[in-house]
Design a protein around this motif. Structure first.
Motif, PDB file in Angstrom:
ATOM      1  N   MET A 105      38.123  56.114  32.259  1.00  0.00           N
ATOM      2  CA  MET A 105      38.418  54.717  32.579  1.00  0.00           C
ATOM      3  C   MET A 105      39.887  54.574  32.974  1.00  0.00           C
ATOM      4  SD  MET A 105      37.679  51.320  30.236  1.00  0.00           S
ATOM      5  CE  MET A 105      39.071  51.581  29.141  1.00  0.00           C
ATOM      6  N   ALA A 106      40.171  53.648  33.862  1.00  0.00           N
ATOM      7  CA  ALA A 106      41.549  53.377  34.275  1.00  0.00           C
ATOM      8  C   ALA A 106      42.333  52.802  33.093  1.00  0.00           C
ATOM      9  CB  ALA A 106      41.549  52.410  35.456  1.00  0.00           C
ATOM     10  N   ASP A 107      43.623  52.492  33.336  1.00  0.00           N
ATOM     11  CA  ASP A 107      44.445  51.942  32.256  1.00  0.00           C
ATOM     12  C   ASP A 107      44.112  50.489  31.964  1.00  0.00           C
ATOM     13  OD1 ASP A 107      45.419  50.806  34.529  1.00  0.00           O
ATOM     14  OD2 ASP A 107      47.520  51.306  34.158  1.00  0.00           O
ATOM     15  N   HIS A 108      43.141  49.950  32.690  1.00  0.00           N
ATOM     16  CA  HIS A 108      42.638  48.605  32.435  1.00  0.00           C
ATOM     17  C   HIS A 108      41.126  48.617  32.632  1.00  0.00           C
ATOM     18  CE1 HIS A 108      43.375  48.849  36.778  1.00  0.00           C
ATOM     19  NE2 HIS A 108      42.316  48.057  36.899  1.00  0.00           N
ATOM     20  N   VAL A 109      40.463  47.612  32.132  1.00  0.00           N
ATOM     21  CA  VAL A 109      39.009  47.503  32.275  1.00  0.00           C
ATOM     22  C   VAL A 109      38.696  46.939  33.652  1.00  0.00           C
ATOM     23  CG1 VAL A 109      36.896  46.467  31.362  1.00  0.00           C
ATOM     24  CG2 VAL A 109      38.741  47.131  29.797  1.00  0.00           C
ATOM     25  N   ARG A 110      37.890  47.674  34.410  1.00  0.00           N
ATOM     26  CA  ARG A 110      37.518  47.263  35.761  1.00  0.00           C
ATOM     27  C   ARG A 110      36.182  46.525  35.700  1.00  0.00           C
ATOM     28  NH1 ARG A 110      37.839  53.239  38.145  1.00  0.00           N
ATOM     29  NH2 ARG A 110      36.538  53.431  36.268  1.00  0.00           N
ATOM     30  N   TRP A 111      36.223  45.243  36.036  1.00  0.00           N
ATOM     31  CA  TRP A 111      35.079  44.359  35.852  1.00  0.00           C
ATOM     32  C   TRP A 111      34.308  44.147  37.155  1.00  0.00           C
ATOM     33  CZ3 TRP A 111      33.219  41.709  31.554  1.00  0.00           C
ATOM     34  CH2 TRP A 111      33.991  41.787  30.388  1.00  0.00           C
ATOM     35  N   GLY A 112      32.983  44.045  36.997  1.00  0.00           N
ATOM     36  CA  GLY A 112      32.112  43.593  38.068  1.00  0.00           C
ATOM     37  C   GLY A 112      31.288  42.415  37.582  1.00  0.00           C
ATOM     38  N   ILE A 113      30.915  41.541  38.489  1.00  0.00           N
ATOM     39  CA  ILE A 113      30.090  40.375  38.164  1.00  0.00           C
ATOM     40  C   ILE A 113      28.756  40.502  38.897  1.00  0.00           C
ATOM     41  CG2 ILE A 113      29.873  37.864  38.298  1.00  0.00           C
ATOM     42  CD1 ILE A 113      32.885  37.649  38.205  1.00  0.00           C
ATOM     43  N   LEU A 114      27.667  40.294  38.169  1.00  0.00           N
ATOM     44  CA  LEU A 114      26.332  40.339  38.762  1.00  0.00           C
ATOM     45  C   LEU A 114      25.915  38.927  39.164  1.00  0.00           C
ATOM     46  CD1 LEU A 114      24.367  42.819  36.437  1.00  0.00           C
ATOM     47  CD2 LEU A 114      25.769  43.311  38.461  1.00  0.00           C
ATOM     48  N   GLY A 115      26.096  38.593  40.423  1.00  0.00           N
ATOM     49  CA  GLY A 115      25.682  37.282  40.911  1.00  0.00           C
ATOM     50  C   GLY A 115      26.841  36.331  41.078  1.00  0.00           C
ATOM     51  N   ALA A 116      26.789  35.550  42.182  1.00  0.00           N
ATOM     52  CA  ALA A 116      27.882  34.631  42.507  1.00  0.00           C
ATOM     53  C   ALA A 116      27.610  33.237  41.967  1.00  0.00           C
ATOM     54  CB  ALA A 116      28.089  34.600  44.019  1.00  0.00           C
ATOM     55  N   ALA A 117      27.276  33.151  40.684  1.00  0.00           N
ATOM     56  CA  ALA A 117      26.995  31.854  40.057  1.00  0.00           C
ATOM     57  C   ALA A 117      28.223  30.959  40.114  1.00  0.00           C
ATOM     58  CB  ALA A 117      26.566  32.057  38.606  1.00  0.00           C
ATOM     59  N   ASN A 118      27.988  29.659  40.183  1.00  0.00           N
ATOM     60  CA  ASN A 118      29.105  28.721  40.258  1.00  0.00           C
ATOM     61  C   ASN A 118      30.004  28.817  39.029  1.00  0.00           C
ATOM     62  OD1 ASN A 118      30.441  26.363  41.618  1.00  0.00           O
ATOM     63  ND2 ASN A 118      29.854  25.362  39.699  1.00  0.00           N
ATOM     64  N   PHE A 119      29.392  29.019  37.854  1.00  0.00           N
ATOM     65  CA  PHE A 119      30.188  29.142  36.629  1.00  0.00           C
ATOM     66  C   PHE A 119      31.072  30.385  36.685  1.00  0.00           C
ATOM     67  CE2 PHE A 119      30.807  30.394  32.157  1.00  0.00           C
ATOM     68  CZ  PHE A 119      31.403  29.246  31.686  1.00  0.00           C
ATOM     69  N   ALA A 120      30.554  31.463  37.284  1.00  0.00           N
ATOM     70  CA  ALA A 120      31.370  32.662  37.451  1.00  0.00           C
ATOM     71  C   ALA A 120      32.541  32.389  38.380  1.00  0.00           C
ATOM     72  CB  ALA A 120      30.518  33.805  37.986  1.00  0.00           C
ATOM     73  N   LEU A 121      32.309  31.589  39.408  1.00  0.00           N
ATOM     74  CA  LEU A 121      33.365  31.267  40.365  1.00  0.00           C
ATOM     75  C   LEU A 121      34.432  30.372  39.758  1.00  0.00           C
ATOM     76  CD1 LEU A 121      34.576  31.186  43.222  1.00  0.00           C
ATOM     77  CD2 LEU A 121      33.002  29.295  43.728  1.00  0.00           C
ATOM     78  N   THR A 122      34.009  29.356  39.014  1.00  0.00           N
ATOM     79  CA  THR A 122      34.965  28.355  38.547  1.00  0.00           C
ATOM     80  C   THR A 122      35.607  28.692  37.210  1.00  0.00           C
ATOM     81  OG1 THR A 122      33.196  27.065  37.487  1.00  0.00           O
ATOM     82  CG2 THR A 122      33.744  26.521  39.772  1.00  0.00           C
ATOM     83  N   GLN A 123      34.930  29.470  36.378  1.00  0.00           N
ATOM     84  CA  GLN A 123      35.443  29.716  35.020  1.00  0.00           C
ATOM     85  C   GLN A 123      35.643  31.199  34.716  1.00  0.00           C
ATOM     86  OE1 GLN A 123      36.605  27.401  33.198  1.00  0.00           O
ATOM     87  NE2 GLN A 123      35.709  25.543  34.042  1.00  0.00           N
TER      88      GLN A 123
ATOM     89  N   ASP B  89      33.357  53.015  39.830  1.00  0.00           N
ATOM     90  CA  ASP B  89      34.612  52.262  39.825  1.00  0.00           C
ATOM     91  C   ASP B  89      34.555  51.025  38.943  1.00  0.00           C
ATOM     92  OD1 ASP B  89      35.884  53.988  41.708  1.00  0.00           O
ATOM     93  OD2 ASP B  89      34.735  53.025  43.315  1.00  0.00           O
ATOM     94  N   ILE B  90      33.465  50.870  38.202  1.00  0.00           N
ATOM     95  CA  ILE B  90      33.270  49.704  37.347  1.00  0.00           C
ATOM     96  C   ILE B  90      33.078  50.161  35.906  1.00  0.00           C
ATOM     97  CG2 ILE B  90      31.857  47.657  36.905  1.00  0.00           C
ATOM     98  CD1 ILE B  90      33.372  47.633  39.561  1.00  0.00           C
ATOM     99  N   ASP B  91      33.807  49.535  34.982  1.00  0.00           N
ATOM    100  CA  ASP B  91      33.686  49.858  33.558  1.00  0.00           C
ATOM    101  C   ASP B  91      32.832  48.856  32.795  1.00  0.00           C
ATOM    102  OD1 ASP B  91      35.670  51.996  33.791  1.00  0.00           O
ATOM    103  OD2 ASP B  91      37.139  50.378  33.977  1.00  0.00           O
ATOM    104  N   ALA B  92      32.894  47.582  33.201  1.00  0.00           N
ATOM    105  CA  ALA B  92      32.217  46.520  32.452  1.00  0.00           C
ATOM    106  C   ALA B  92      31.656  45.503  33.440  1.00  0.00           C
ATOM    107  CB  ALA B  92      33.184  45.829  31.499  1.00  0.00           C
ATOM    108  N   VAL B  93      30.569  44.850  33.035  1.00  0.00           N
ATOM    109  CA  VAL B  93      29.975  43.820  33.880  1.00  0.00           C
ATOM    110  C   VAL B  93      29.838  42.521  33.097  1.00  0.00           C
ATOM    111  CG1 VAL B  93      28.740  45.408  35.392  1.00  0.00           C
ATOM    112  CG2 VAL B  93      27.612  44.549  33.341  1.00  0.00           C
TER     113      VAL B  93
END
Length: 322
Positions: free
Chosen positions: A1-19, A67-71
């Motif tokens: 893993m990199a020196d930080h957690v590399r995040w991915g999001i499953l789906g472009a939900a509005n809540f994911a976009l705004t919050q 390239d993704i550690d967490a979702v």
């Protein structure tokens, strides 16, 4: 893993976009790296605050990326268990929106898979990361209100939109899955107790989902009463009433949106002390706690076992209705 957690999001939900997307981007110890969406145009506003964002056209492709550690999973409720399992099997840490499961028993296989993989999996139950709730719990445990007698809970908003996923039974909609997790779970968080019996559950339904629920439940040392609704004017409050004092949270679940986070303590002489938390973002704090747990092994404040307990209370409420 990199020196930080590399995040991915499953789906472009509005809540994911705004919050949650901005929270992941802002949180220390991690970075928003990727988004999976079948609609390319939905990725553009995410890339506005997360330059260099990788975009995958399906969820499995993102899960397969090295390239993704967490979702983070903001999918409809009915897909949460499936994609939490897929993500863990793909070697990713998982933060999944609430409710993670629709029945308490569905947590068991996920807990076993978490243990087998050694990965972190958690429900996105952000309120326990907010200092107002940590302060409320500390005051209660320090005896500030004496012996607890009653907890009164309220959480409502008005969303009659039939197309919204909260109003669609096939997507796991309903007021209790959406906001009952907060009134029930926060009671459990502060007191450390589990319900013994649901005494009363008056639930109104429309099109197969609960839109209002008045509930009474007996805990070992106090009585819980509360309501949730998707058909009432916005309101939220939590009150812990003891023999020697009253503890109130007036914006317990949506601080900075519904109102300023405050913990109000009134003693038996009716003296009132108010503590305010005007700038704390519980979404950012949640992601920072997750990043710390992934990187340093810091115990995560809201493990799957806690979330299972809240779902067990939800199951009890629906059983009492039947």
């Amino acid at each position: 893993m990199a020196d930080h957690v590399r995040w991915g999001i499953l789906g472009a939900a509005n809540f994911a976009l705004t919050q949650m997307g901005p929270a992941i981007h802002a949180a220390r110890g991690g970075a928003l790296t990727a988004l999976a969406t079948s609609t390319a145009g939905k990725a553009a506003p995410f890339a506005d605050f997360a330059p260099g964002l990788m975009v995958f056209n399906d969820y499995d492709a993102l899960l397969a990326s090295e390239d993704i550690d967490a979702v983070y999973i903001p999918l409809p409720n009915s897909l949460h268990v499936e994609y939490t399992r897929k993500a863990l099997e793909a070697g990713k840490h998982v933060l999944c929106e609430k409710p993670l499961a629709m029945e308490a028993g569905q947590f068991d296989d996920l807990i076993a898979l978490r243990n087998r993989t050694g990965l972190l999996a958690a429900e996105a139950y952000m309120i326990v990361h907010h200092p107002q709730w940590q302060r409320a719990k500390a005051l209660y445990e320090d005896g500030a209100i004496g012996r607890l007698v009653a907890v009164n809970a309220a959480f409502s908003y008005n969303n009659p939109d039939a197309s919204n996923i909260r109003n669609r039974p096939e997507m796991g909609g309903g007021g209790i899955p959406d906001i009952g997790v907060y009134t029930y779970g926060s009671t459990r968080f502060v007191t450390g107790e589990e319900p013994e019996e649901v005494l009363f559950a008056d639930i109104a339904r429309e099109n197969g989902v609960d839109v209002r629920a008045h509930v009474a439940a007996r805990f070992p040392s106090f009585l819980f009463t509360g309501y949730t609704s998707m058909r009432m004017a916005p309101y939220q409050e939590m009150v812990f009433h003891g023999e020697r004092g009253i503890l109130r949270l007036t914006a317990p679940f949506n601080p900075m949106v519904y109102g300023q986070a405050m913990v109000i303590l009134q003693d038996s002489e009716q003296r009132v002390t108010t503590e305010r938390f005007p700038r704390d973002n519980h979404y950012v704090r949640q992601v920072e706690a997750f990043n710390s747990s992934v990187r340093d092994g810091t115990p995560y404040p809201c493990p799957l076992e806690f979330s299972r307990g809240t779902q067990a209370m939800i199951d009890m409420v629906f059983a009492a209705e039947r």
